[in-house]
Design an enzyme around this catalytic site. Structure first.
Site, PDB file in Angstrom:
ATOM      1  N   ARG A 168       0.843  -1.215   0.000  1.00 27.50           N
ATOM      2  CA  ARG A 168       0.000   0.000   0.000  1.00 27.50           C
ATOM      3  C   ARG A 168       0.878   1.265   0.000  1.00 27.50           C
ATOM      4  O   ARG A 168       0.594   2.240   0.692  1.00 27.50           O
ATOM      5  CB  ARG A 168      -0.921   0.035   1.225  1.00 27.50           C
ATOM      6  CG  ARG A 168      -1.990  -1.007   1.252  1.00 27.50           C
ATOM      7  CD  ARG A 168      -2.999  -0.854   0.130  1.00 27.50           C
ATOM      8  NE  ARG A 168      -4.115  -1.770   0.304  1.00 27.50           N
ATOM      9  CZ  ARG A 168      -4.071  -3.069   0.016  1.00 27.50           C
ATOM     10  NH1 ARG A 168      -2.970  -3.595  -0.498  1.00 27.50           N
ATOM     11  NH2 ARG A 168      -5.125  -3.829   0.217  1.00 27.50           N
ATOM     12  N   SER A 242     -10.460  -0.373   3.631  1.00 26.98           N
ATOM     13  CA  SER A 242      -9.681  -0.569   4.863  1.00 26.98           C
ATOM     14  C   SER A 242      -9.201   0.781   5.364  1.00 26.98           C
ATOM     15  O   SER A 242      -8.584   1.533   4.610  1.00 26.98           O
ATOM     16  CB  SER A 242      -8.450  -1.431   4.591  1.00 26.98           C
ATOM     17  OG  SER A 242      -8.818  -2.720   4.187  1.00 26.98           O
ATOM     18  N   GLU A 338      -4.696   4.171   6.296  1.00 24.53           N
ATOM     19  CA  GLU A 338      -4.415   3.982   4.860  1.00 24.53           C
ATOM     20  C   GLU A 338      -4.847   5.208   4.034  1.00 24.53           C
ATOM     21  O   GLU A 338      -4.119   5.621   3.137  1.00 24.53           O
ATOM     22  CB  GLU A 338      -5.154   2.712   4.391  1.00 24.53           C
ATOM     23  CG  GLU A 338      -4.726   2.233   3.022  1.00 24.53           C
ATOM     24  CD  GLU A 338      -5.475   0.989   2.560  1.00 24.53           C
ATOM     25  OE1 GLU A 338      -5.204  -0.093   3.093  1.00 24.53           O
ATOM     26  OE2 GLU A 338      -6.324   1.115   1.660  1.00 24.53           O
TER      27      GLU A 338
END
Ligand code: EPU
Length: 342
Positions: A168, A242, A338
């Site tokens: 990520r 998420s 995130e």
């Protein structure tokens, strides 16, 4: 300040972020072609203007109004640009919807992106956080991207090494953050294709459907079905997927952790570190399904924070901090958000 005609003043962002948070941008422009950015870079005052590049708004937490220029990337286009002995090279404009692009590649008979089906957002945003799901990261299918330098309007090519992909993560979240607008991405889709079905969820879904030799479209359908079950549809319940990354801890920390929590899901990494499941940690702290004001933790997946209706960004952040504190106190593990917080 004199800005080109296509720049609008005081624009609502409520429908442009999947969390459905209320906020406004002082200036706003739909960027459909690179020439518009070149025109902007020539405007007096451009260098001093705060700017933010917006894609699908699906990885964004707006905590208030934005006192600058929001550049909304709408660059279209999708095309086979080359065919090699072992791969199809497919280029897409940054503004294309990610899932529609994935389904289009499958219709053309070019497999490879099916595990990333139904991820919200745009093609241009995909490499920034190296989107991943069900055993595949976009970095594995990436050839290069074209980015416009926000200072000069010039086009710069980034190959895979230049993107510095991680979990990520990419250079666009670190050293190059805020410096570029990604305008197009080229993917390398393999001709010798094998389905990626090592994730238990995907394997079980295919078995339940009675499929033993899945096509890429079968995998896409299976992944879509799992996502629809586990993740809230942003059109119905505001969210950004998420909210936290799965934390990666070193081997010594992991040994201490697993001795106390032997049933915790964990994923060893090539370098000896171990990735833990943030959703599990959050659920074990009792947060699953709980609300703090109008912000909540999704019932089916504790890693997803949701807007129960009318939440403001600060409310979501307050919930996120409370969760981080719980997980830190209980497990001595730090959770990192995130989404981009603006
Ligand atoms: N788990 C719980 N409780 C929960 C959620 C998860 O105990 O509330 C456990 C599960 O039982 C499982 C483990 O945690 O043992 C992992 O859960 P899951 O397979 O659902 O995946 P995840 O680690 O929670 C990651 C990605 C998702 C991606 C899925 C599938 C991150 C931050 N998230 O979630 O990506 O779709 O794997 O590959 O890496 C996103 O990034 O926005 C996203 C949705």
């Amino acid at each position: 300040m004199i800005l080109p005609d296509f720049v609008q003043r005081d624009v609502a962002l409520d429908r442009l972020n999947t969390f459905a948070l209320s906020a406004r941008a002082a200036w706003f422009a739909d960027v459909a072609e690179p020439a518009q950015l070149v025109a902007l870079t020539r405007a007096p005052g451009w260098r001093k203007l705060r700017r933010f590049v917006l894609g699908g708004g699906s990885n964004l937490l707006l905590t208030g109004d934005f006192d600058g220029l929001m550049l909304h990337v709408c660059i279209p286009g999708r095309k086979l640009i080359a065919e090699e002995a072992d791969a199809w090279m497919v280029r897409a404009g940054a503004g294309e919807n990610w899932h529609e692009f994935v389904r289009w590649t499958l219709e053309q008979g070019w497999p490879g992106l099916e595990n990333l089906s139904l991820i919200p957002g745009t093609v241009g945003a995909a490499p920034i956080q190296n989107i991943g799901a069900y055993g595949l990261e976009v970095a594995e299918r990436f050839q290069h991207l074209e980015a416009l330098d926000l200072a000069t309007g010039e086009t710069v090519l980034f190959d895979r090494a230049a993107c510095q992909f991680g979990y990520r993560d990419s250079v666009f979240k670190r050293a190059a953050a805020g410096q570029y607008l990604i305008s197009a991405v080229t993917f390398r889709l393999p001709k010798r294709w094998r389905p990626v079905t090592r994730y238990a969820d995907v394997a079980q879904e295919l078995t339940a459907l009675g499929i033993t030799h899945p096509t890429a479209t079968d995998v896409s359908d299976a992944v879509s079905a799992i996502r629809r079950r586990k993740l809230p549809d942003p059109a119905q319940l505001g969210n950004a997927g998420s909210f936290f990354k799965n934390p990666v801890v070193d081997a010594a920390t992991f040994r201490r952790f697993i001795a106390r929590y032997p049933d915790a899901p964990h994923y060893p990494q090539p370098d000896g570190a171990v990735k833990l499941a943030a959703g599990w940690l959050i659920e074990r702290c009792g947060w699953k399904g709980r609300n703090l004001g109008s912000a909540g933790v999704y019932e089916q997946q504790a890693l997803v924070l949701v807007n129960r209706g009318g939440a403001c960004g600060e409310e979501v952040l307050r919930l996120a901090r409370a969760i981080q504190d719980s997980v830190q106190t209980t497990f001595a593990v730090a959770l990192e958000p995130e989404p981009v917080v603006l």
